[in-house]
Scaffold this active site. Structure first.
Site, PDB file in Angstrom:
ATOM      1  N   VAL A  98       0.866  -1.173   0.000  1.00 25.75           N
ATOM      2  CA  VAL A  98       0.000   0.000   0.000  1.00 25.75           C
ATOM      3  C   VAL A  98       0.904   1.224   0.000  1.00 25.75           C
ATOM      4  O   VAL A  98       1.928   1.259   0.687  1.00 25.75           O
ATOM      5  CB  VAL A  98      -0.920   0.029   1.242  1.00 25.75           C
ATOM      6  CG1 VAL A  98      -1.769   1.295   1.254  1.00 25.75           C
ATOM      7  CG2 VAL A  98      -1.811  -1.209   1.280  1.00 25.75           C
ATOM      8  N   CYS A  99       0.525   2.215  -0.800  1.00 24.40           N
ATOM      9  CA  CYS A  99       1.250   3.482  -0.821  1.00 24.40           C
ATOM     10  C   CYS A  99       2.726   3.233  -1.138  1.00 24.40           C
ATOM     11  O   CYS A  99       3.052   2.429  -2.001  1.00 24.40           O
ATOM     12  CB  CYS A  99       1.031   4.215   0.508  1.00 24.40           C
ATOM     13  SG  CYS A  99       1.417   5.984   0.496  1.00 24.40           S
ATOM     14  N   THR A 100       3.650   3.911  -0.425  1.00 22.22           N
ATOM     15  CA  THR A 100       5.076   3.782  -0.745  1.00 22.22           C
ATOM     16  C   THR A 100       5.683   2.483  -0.241  1.00 22.22           C
ATOM     17  O   THR A 100       6.884   2.262  -0.410  1.00 22.22           O
ATOM     18  CB  THR A 100       5.863   4.978  -0.194  1.00 22.22           C
ATOM     19  OG1 THR A 100       5.576   5.140   1.198  1.00 22.22           O
ATOM     20  CG2 THR A 100       5.483   6.253  -0.946  1.00 22.22           C
ATOM     21  N   THR A 118       1.553   3.330  -6.538  1.00 21.16           N
ATOM     22  CA  THR A 118       1.952   3.837  -5.231  1.00 21.16           C
ATOM     23  C   THR A 118       1.372   5.244  -5.083  1.00 21.16           C
ATOM     24  O   THR A 118       0.576   5.686  -5.908  1.00 21.16           O
ATOM     25  CB  THR A 118       3.490   3.820  -5.084  1.00 21.16           C
ATOM     26  OG1 THR A 118       3.847   4.122  -3.736  1.00 21.16           O
ATOM     27  CG2 THR A 118       4.169   4.816  -6.017  1.00 21.16           C
ATOM     28  N   GLY A 148      -2.731   2.452  -4.160  1.00 21.42           N
ATOM     29  CA  GLY A 148      -2.180   3.800  -4.206  1.00 21.42           C
ATOM     30  C   GLY A 148      -2.003   4.369  -2.807  1.00 21.42           C
ATOM     31  O   GLY A 148      -1.749   3.636  -1.851  1.00 21.42           O
TER      32      GLY A 148
END
Length: 232
Positions: A98-100, A118, A148
């Site tokens: 998830v995300c970075t 990301t 993202g």
């Protein structure tokens, strides 16, 4: 089903707790929060969360999930964490982020040749690890799944549950958590927020984004060196 979410200092808690809430409602799933020790871990906004298992004691996970947040920068060169993710990935059915957290998977060499997403502000950095950046809310490519930024972790988790247990199970979880977003503003993406707000936020994030860029470049060099060593 054994599901493990990586817990680490200075992560963004919603990157973790969003998908945790979804996975924990999946019948038959055991969900673990894994870190090096069992000491409380402080998130980037101060919340403390307790790990439930350690790298040494963790079972083999069917799903391994790496959230993001500012603490991800340090993980990019954390050999112990990267080695743990590689070991788990060898037998996991799903390798996710998830995300970075996607950049951590990239640093571990787990996204080469895979489509991934990301957080919008760091999206272009995925290519440094041989990943194929895709601007979507969530992306599933073979057994890699990525969400993202931050709140996208809920969407990503529901999409993954649908793949693992069917749409009916995923829809039941969505209804159970009453996930029916109706935000007061359409500013949750750069396109919706507009150039002025994007510029304002990029300015506020500039120092952190530069540290992340430098960490990505260093991790990409390390990964390339590891690949060269493997070929010798």
């Amino acid at each position: 089903m054994q599901i493990g979410l990586l817990l680490f200092p200075a992560l963004t808690q919603l990157d973790l707790t969003g998908p945790y809430e979804v996975f924990a409602r999946l019948p038959g799933a055991d969900v673990h929060l894994v870190w090096k020790t069992l000491e409380p871990v402080h998130c980037d906004r101060g919340m403390a969360i307790l790990p439930s298992t350690t790298f040494a004691e963790a079972p083999q996970f069917d799903v391994i999930c790496v959230p993001g947040g500012p603490g991800q920068i340090a993980l990019m060169e954390d050999r112990e964490t990267l080695d743990f993710l590689r070991r788990q990935a060898g037998r996991a059915k799903w390798i996710t982020s998830v995300c970075t957290g996607a950049l951590v998977l990239g640093a571990a060499g787990l996204l080469e040749g895979y489509r991934a997403t990301t957080h919008w502000a760091s999206h272009e950095q995925l290519a440094a690890f041989g990943a194929i950046p895709v601007r979507e809310r969530w992306v599933i490519d073979r057994n890699r799944a990525s969400g993202g930024g931050v709140t996208a972790g809920i969407d990503f988790a529901l999409a993954l549950v649908a793949r693992m247990a069917g749409e009916t199970a995923a829809k039941a979880i969505q209804l159970g958590i009453e996930y029916d977003p109706a935000p007061p503003f359409q500013a949750g993406s750069p396109e919706g927020a507009g150039a002025e707000i994007v510029a304002q936020l990029r300015s506020a994030m500039a120092a952190m984004l530069e540290k992340r860029r430098q960490a990505t470049e260093a991790a990409a060099r390390n990964l390339a060196e590891m690949r060269r060593a493997e070929r010798r």
